[in-house]
Design a protein around this motif. Structure first.
Motif, PDB file in Angstrom:
ATOM      1  N   PHE A  75       0.839  -1.205   0.000  1.00  0.00           N
ATOM      2  CA  PHE A  75       0.000   0.000   0.000  1.00  0.00           C
ATOM      3  C   PHE A  75       0.872   1.252   0.000  1.00  0.00           C
ATOM      4  O   PHE A  75       0.595   2.213  -0.727  1.00  0.00           O
ATOM      5  N   ALA A  76       1.913   1.244   0.824  1.00  0.00           N
ATOM      6  CA  ALA A  76       2.809   2.409   0.881  1.00  0.00           C
ATOM      7  C   ALA A  76       3.460   2.654  -0.479  1.00  0.00           C
ATOM      8  O   ALA A  76       3.631   3.807  -0.897  1.00  0.00           O
ATOM      9  N   ALA A  77       3.812   1.585  -1.180  1.00  0.00           N
ATOM     10  CA  ALA A  77       4.438   1.729  -2.498  1.00  0.00           C
ATOM     11  C   ALA A  77       3.462   2.328  -3.501  1.00  0.00           C
ATOM     12  O   ALA A  77       3.838   3.169  -4.329  1.00  0.00           O
ATOM     13  N   ILE A  78       2.205   1.891  -3.448  1.00  0.00           N
ATOM     14  CA  ILE A  78       1.194   2.465  -4.349  1.00  0.00           C
ATOM     15  C   ILE A  78       0.977   3.937  -4.019  1.00  0.00           C
ATOM     16  O   ILE A  78       0.921   4.793  -4.918  1.00  0.00           O
ATOM     17  N   ALA A  79       0.845   4.250  -2.721  1.00  0.00           N
ATOM     18  CA  ALA A  79       0.630   5.638  -2.307  1.00  0.00           C
ATOM     19  C   ALA A  79       1.783   6.537  -2.738  1.00  0.00           C
ATOM     20  O   ALA A  79       1.575   7.680  -3.163  1.00  0.00           O
ATOM     21  N   GLU A  80       2.997   6.015  -2.635  1.00  0.00           N
ATOM     22  CA  GLU A  80       4.172   6.780  -3.060  1.00  0.00           C
ATOM     23  C   GLU A  80       4.171   6.974  -4.575  1.00  0.00           C
ATOM     24  O   GLU A  80       4.464   8.068  -5.081  1.00  0.00           O
ATOM     25  N   ALA A  81       3.812   5.932  -5.296  1.00  0.00           N
ATOM     26  CA  ALA A  81       3.840   6.003  -6.756  1.00  0.00           C
ATOM     27  C   ALA A  81       2.840   7.004  -7.300  1.00  0.00           C
ATOM     28  O   ALA A  81       3.149   7.766  -8.226  1.00  0.00           O
ATOM     29  N   ASP A 109      -4.834  -2.755 -16.481  1.00  0.00           N
ATOM     30  CA  ASP A 109      -5.919  -1.792 -16.270  1.00  0.00           C
ATOM     31  C   ASP A 109      -5.751  -1.054 -14.949  1.00  0.00           C
ATOM     32  O   ASP A 109      -6.062   0.144 -14.855  1.00  0.00           O
ATOM     33  N   GLU A 110      -5.268  -1.742 -13.933  1.00  0.00           N
ATOM     34  CA  GLU A 110      -5.062  -1.089 -12.642  1.00  0.00           C
ATOM     35  C   GLU A 110      -3.937  -0.054 -12.729  1.00  0.00           C
ATOM     36  O   GLU A 110      -4.028   1.029 -12.139  1.00  0.00           O
ATOM     37  N   VAL A 111      -2.897  -0.387 -13.457  1.00  0.00           N
ATOM     38  CA  VAL A 111      -1.796   0.570 -13.653  1.00  0.00           C
ATOM     39  C   VAL A 111      -2.319   1.820 -14.360  1.00  0.00           C
ATOM     40  O   VAL A 111      -1.996   2.955 -13.978  1.00  0.00           O
ATOM     41  N   THR A 112      -3.136   1.626 -15.399  1.00  0.00           N
ATOM     42  CA  THR A 112      -3.710   2.764 -16.115  1.00  0.00           C
ATOM     43  C   THR A 112      -4.557   3.620 -15.177  1.00  0.00           C
ATOM     44  O   THR A 112      -4.457   4.861 -15.186  1.00  0.00           O
ATOM     45  N   HIS A 113      -5.374   2.980 -14.367  1.00  0.00           N
ATOM     46  CA  HIS A 113      -6.219   3.721 -13.433  1.00  0.00           C
ATOM     47  C   HIS A 113      -5.379   4.496 -12.421  1.00  0.00           C
ATOM     48  O   HIS A 113      -5.650   5.676 -12.137  1.00  0.00           O
ATOM     49  N   LEU A 114      -4.357   3.863 -11.880  1.00  0.00           N
ATOM     50  CA  LEU A 114      -3.534   4.536 -10.878  1.00  0.00           C
ATOM     51  C   LEU A 114      -2.741   5.691 -11.491  1.00  0.00           C
ATOM     52  O   LEU A 114      -2.460   6.684 -10.809  1.00  0.00           O
ATOM     53  N   ARG A 115      -2.406   5.584 -12.762  1.00  0.00           N
ATOM     54  CA  ARG A 115      -1.766   6.728 -13.431  1.00  0.00           C
ATOM     55  C   ARG A 115      -2.747   7.890 -13.575  1.00  0.00           C
ATOM     56  O   ARG A 115      -2.364   9.061 -13.467  1.00  0.00           O
ATOM     57  N   ASP A 116      -4.015   7.570 -13.838  1.00  0.00           N
ATOM     58  CA  ASP A 116      -5.038   8.611 -13.864  1.00  0.00           C
ATOM     59  C   ASP A 116      -5.164   9.271 -12.492  1.00  0.00           C
ATOM     60  O   ASP A 116      -5.307  10.490 -12.379  1.00  0.00           O
ATOM     61  N   VAL A 117      -5.109   8.446 -11.455  1.00  0.00           N
ATOM     62  CA  VAL A 117      -5.151   8.971 -10.087  1.00  0.00           C
ATOM     63  C   VAL A 117      -3.944   9.869  -9.829  1.00  0.00           C
ATOM     64  O   VAL A 117      -4.066  10.938  -9.223  1.00  0.00           O
ATOM     65  N   ALA A 118      -2.778   9.437 -10.303  1.00  0.00           N
ATOM     66  CA  ALA A 118      -1.560  10.227 -10.122  1.00  0.00           C
ATOM     67  C   ALA A 118      -1.686  11.600 -10.777  1.00  0.00           C
ATOM     68  O   ALA A 118      -1.262  12.625 -10.214  1.00  0.00           O
TER      69      ALA A 118
END
Length: 247
Positions: A75-81, A109-118
């Motif tokens: 989770f910390a790695a995702i939050a940092e990314a 698809d999750e990577v794409t979504h998290l990039r949108d979040v970023a």
């Protein structure tokens, strides 16, 4: 200063102060990984993982061999990314307690979504910085115009009234429905953002959207405390400035 202009200036002060407080609270919570380990126990994320990981439709049932420390690390790695443009998301791997790599955490698809979040977070953080600068400048202008910033009690009462209205609207519309509608409005229509627990280690790891409700409550509470602290600073600085101009 005319009364109408004064009223508009005070309203703008309050809005900028709230945006600045939200930004600063976000930065502080990010430093402690949004207290994920506390939420992990409070909303019983292990129960979600134990239920849905064995059902994972991408063949990642071995995630069940990971432990709480690994979950917190991921989770910390995702939050940092997502606070750094989504860098490193594709490379996230999960490991067993002995450190053996088991597999890749995120789907494409999750990577794409998290990039949108970023991207969304990057925009929000820029807005927060601008709000902080605007609030500081406006507080200075009010002091130079001998217009005191709102007292803590008045600011708190107005903030709580506004929050009560928002909470009422949220409950009337339905928190989950608002959450989904917001996603449909913010993210590109051709980018998936809804992931079933059986399809997503990420969703199970976060017990989405429950974890976001926990983080939202923390964020709101921290923002309110920072709001009051910043307002006290502005009042004190304004009082000192007025005294120096009078002497």
């Amino acid at each position: 200063m005319p009364r109408a202009v004064r009223g508009l200036a005070i309203a703008a002060y309050g809005l900028l102060l709230w945006l600045a407080a939200l930004w600063l609270a976000w930065l502080l919570l990010a430093k402690v990984d949004f207290l994920y380990p506390m939420a992990y126990r409070l909303i019983d994320i292990p129960a979600t993982l134990n239920t849905f990981v064995p059902q994972n439709r991408h063949g990642r049932q071995d995630f069940i061999r990971t432990d709480a420390a690994e979950h917190a690390r991921l989770f910390a790695a995702i939050a940092e990314a997502v606070r750094h443009g989504g860098q490193g998301l594709e490379g996230l791997r999960y490991h067993d307690p002995q450190g053996r790599e088991l597999g890749r955490l995120l789907t494409a698809d999750e990577v794409t979504h998290l990039r949108d979040v970023a991207h969304l977070i990057e925009t929000g953080e820029r807005a927060g910085l601008l709000a902080l600068a605007g609030w500081g400048g406006l507080a200075l202008l009010l002091s130079l115009g001998r217009v005191p910033v709102p007292q803590a009690g008045r600011l708190l009462a107005g903030s709580l009234a506004g929050l009560a209205l928002l909470a009422g609207a949220l409950l009337a519309l339905g928190p989950v429905e608002v959450f989904y509608a917001w996603h449909r409005w913010v993210f590109p229509p051709d980018h998936p953002w809804f992931f079933y627990y059986q399809d997503s280690l990420m969703s199970s790891l976060m017990q989405a959207p429950n974890l976001f409700g926990f983080i939202g409550a923390l964020w709101l509470g921290a923002s309110l405390m920072l709001l009051l602290a910043l307002n006290v600073m502005a009042r004190q600085a304004g009082r000192i400035l007025m005294q120096r101009r009078s002497s």
